[in-house]
Design an enzyme around this catalytic site. Sequence first.
Site, PDB file in Angstrom:
ATOM      1  N   LYS A 131       0.822  -1.215   0.000  1.00  0.00           N
ATOM      2  CA  LYS A 131       0.000   0.000   0.000  1.00  0.00           C
ATOM      3  C   LYS A 131       0.854   1.263   0.000  1.00  0.00           C
ATOM      4  CE  LYS A 131      -0.743   0.219   5.025  1.00  0.00           C
ATOM      5  NZ  LYS A 131      -0.001   1.474   5.250  1.00  0.00           N
ATOM      6  N   THR A 132       1.977   1.255   0.717  1.00  0.00           N
ATOM      7  CA  THR A 132       2.838   2.440   0.722  1.00  0.00           C
ATOM      8  C   THR A 132       3.392   2.707  -0.670  1.00  0.00           C
ATOM      9  OG1 THR A 132       3.448   1.976   3.019  1.00  0.00           O
ATOM     10  CG2 THR A 132       4.832   3.523   1.814  1.00  0.00           C
ATOM     11  N   ASP A 151      -3.682   7.370   4.506  1.00  0.00           N
ATOM     12  CA  ASP A 151      -3.179   6.030   4.806  1.00  0.00           C
ATOM     13  C   ASP A 151      -3.853   5.510   6.084  1.00  0.00           C
ATOM     14  OD1 ASP A 151      -1.673   3.732   4.681  1.00  0.00           O
ATOM     15  OD2 ASP A 151       0.167   4.647   5.437  1.00  0.00           O
ATOM     16  N   GLU A 152      -3.919   4.180   6.228  1.00  0.00           N
ATOM     17  CA  GLU A 152      -4.504   3.538   7.423  1.00  0.00           C
ATOM     18  C   GLU A 152      -5.890   4.125   7.719  1.00  0.00           C
ATOM     19  OE1 GLU A 152      -3.151   1.006   8.513  1.00  0.00           O
ATOM     20  OE2 GLU A 152      -0.974   1.118   8.385  1.00  0.00           O
ATOM     21  N   GLN A 158      -7.824  -4.952   9.667  1.00  0.00           N
ATOM     22  CA  GLN A 158      -6.746  -4.571  10.577  1.00  0.00           C
ATOM     23  C   GLN A 158      -7.134  -3.391  11.458  1.00  0.00           C
ATOM     24  OE1 GLN A 158      -2.514  -4.998   9.188  1.00  0.00           O
ATOM     25  NE2 GLN A 158      -3.453  -4.954   7.164  1.00  0.00           N
ATOM     26  N   ARG A 180       2.031 -10.812  10.522  1.00  0.00           N
ATOM     27  CA  ARG A 180       3.367 -10.241  10.735  1.00  0.00           C
ATOM     28  C   ARG A 180       4.446 -11.228  10.293  1.00  0.00           C
ATOM     29  NH1 ARG A 180       1.910  -5.980   9.921  1.00  0.00           N
ATOM     30  NH2 ARG A 180      -0.047  -7.044   9.517  1.00  0.00           N
TER      31      ARG A 180
END
Length: 731
Positions: A33-34, A217-218, A248, A614
Amino acid sequence: MSKILQGLNQPQLDAATHSTSSVLVLAGAGSGKTKVLTTRIAWLIQTGQINPFELLAVTFTNKAAKEMLLRITSMLPINTRGMWVGTFHGLCNRLLRTHYKEASLPQTFQILDSADQLSLVKRVMKSLSIDEVRYPFRQAQYFINSNKEEGLRPNKVEPIDDFGRTLTEVYREYERACANEGVVDFSELLLRSYELLLKNERLLKHYQSRFKHILVDEFQDTNKLQYAWLKLLADQGACVMAVGDDDQSIYAFRGANSGNMLSFETDFAIEKVVKLEQNYRSLGNILDGANALIKNNDGRLGKNLWTDQGEGEPIRVFRAMTDGEEATFIIEEIQALRNSGIELKNIALLYRSNAQSRILEHGLFSSGLPYKVYGGLRFFERQEVKHALAYLRLIANSEDDGALLRIINFPTRGIGNRTIEHIRDLAERTGTSLWQAACSAPLSGRAVTAVTSFITLIEKLKNETSGFSLPDLIEHSIESSGLIEHYQKDRDGQDRLENLNELINAASAFATERADIPSLEAQMANGADEDFNATEIDPLVDFLAHASLEAGDNQASAGEDALQLMTVHAAKGLEFHSVFISGLEEGLFPHENSINEHGGLEEERRLMYVAMTRAMRRLYLSHSQMRMLHGQTRYNIESRFIDEIPEELLKKINDAKSVATTATQRTLSPSMTKQKGQGGFRVGQQVQHSKFGVGVIVQIEGQGADARLQVNFRDSGLKWLALEYAKLVRV
């Protein structure tokens, strides 16, 4: 195709080059995504659709903002210093600094971090003579922040009982204290910015016309007020790209509202949701397990992570008899991984509750394995750094009561508690700041000499450092304050002295970065109106704001190779070669409080989903049938989250019910070891009942036909059952 678009998969390309309408990007864990966000920014600029000053990009950490700017710089030969890229708090601070008059704030307003805010809440409640036992300070702090995040000032709060009315009064007096001292807290930054735009139509229209593209973002972590702030800025047709993952969303306790993603689809008339489902982090079995788990949640936007890197190893599951046995297994596996060439820093040990770490840390210490608890005290939260910052805050703004109280007698200069209380009483009676009260207080003897000396010191620092560079100002202030001399006399003061030196280094780096930022005129390109009274920010005030904002970030410490210990919440956004998730037991993970909270169990499941994703190559799940927690022995049932992962994805390394070794038996109390053998059942054993479901035996008493068992069932709680009639089945 532009070089900056090379290497993107099709969904990533669709998102990065989306048309001028708003778009929702559902970005799974490890899906890049970044990369999509930064590529879109670079693509918009490169194709001439916008210039850098017409873009607003919002992140949730300073680290993410810096990474975004670094990536943009690597793609395009542009200076990103003046771009509006940062956290919600950072961007709101920037807006308020520029338009402080319109926001009814002093030019030198300071930002309270959480600890400073709590101190102010305490002072307010004590001035109101409120019982701190009945009205805990932290609860009052939470009440204030949660109402601000809902956009509610004290006059808009509608308390339903005496408790709420009292906290509302605290909120009202707290606001008065903040106004008198010229300080704002983190929640106030956003609320004041929102009100500034809402009440000033010309200013609002300026920024609405300026920011043609807004990227967030997020997005799943936004709260109600943050969403309202974004809607306000985008109201004149700005193209908004919201990037997030509803699976998330794990910060409901901070006010995050995953429902904002659903609202965004409606409010912005989203025609298409772009799903980033290809994962570049984890192997197939880990992703399949995470997908199977999260499908048990309702109301999801829906996605399915996949990878082309292969299935990899199965997810390892270990069932221990005791928490000590669980810790031993984990440590032995970590040692084996290390011996195979995996660096400890690439291994994470996760737990749901901080209380779980004690026995793990004890085992690591005994084994000689170096470890770090991720999320410990950060640089700007360390005692000596906060003392130095308090001197700087008082130099910048003598009305800052919190800063004065921290350092008026540190290092010790003979100002006792009685003198401080006398000054506080005078300030309260006269409605002035503590500084003004200290300057005029009718003191005598040693007290007047000590207080006068302190006032003279601060005034001298203000005068002497006028015109100094930021690093020189801070170095001189630290030296003159007596902090250096104090810690030089301290037997264990070397680390603190090094931190004070590092503060000067931080100021030097900050000053260098600030020198590269374009002038205010360049930042306000595209027709800024001079009537807004935009003002350059004082370097010291700017640095103090930077310090407060940095203190809000959760950053890992650097250093030697060491195992990473952390809560699952702290692990979000990180990745490791191997991950251990410990304590997977009902009541612990999922946490017992979640069962009775609306949406609580689903949030716990999302937390487990975050923990699993993770892991890049190897994932371990462990649980214990018996655990010492909060000073009590707990008998546990295996977490439902393990049951929700398909059996074919799991490798059960060990089953505690078949390994009741002598070593394990020594961990049980004598009374417990006697409670064995009744019909083949024993304490700690998992059983199935036709009505109550799965449970674990916690007590056995009686013999023969009189034998009965106490079983802790997952869904029904504790039950006493007659062994002869219970018809229990071993699990």
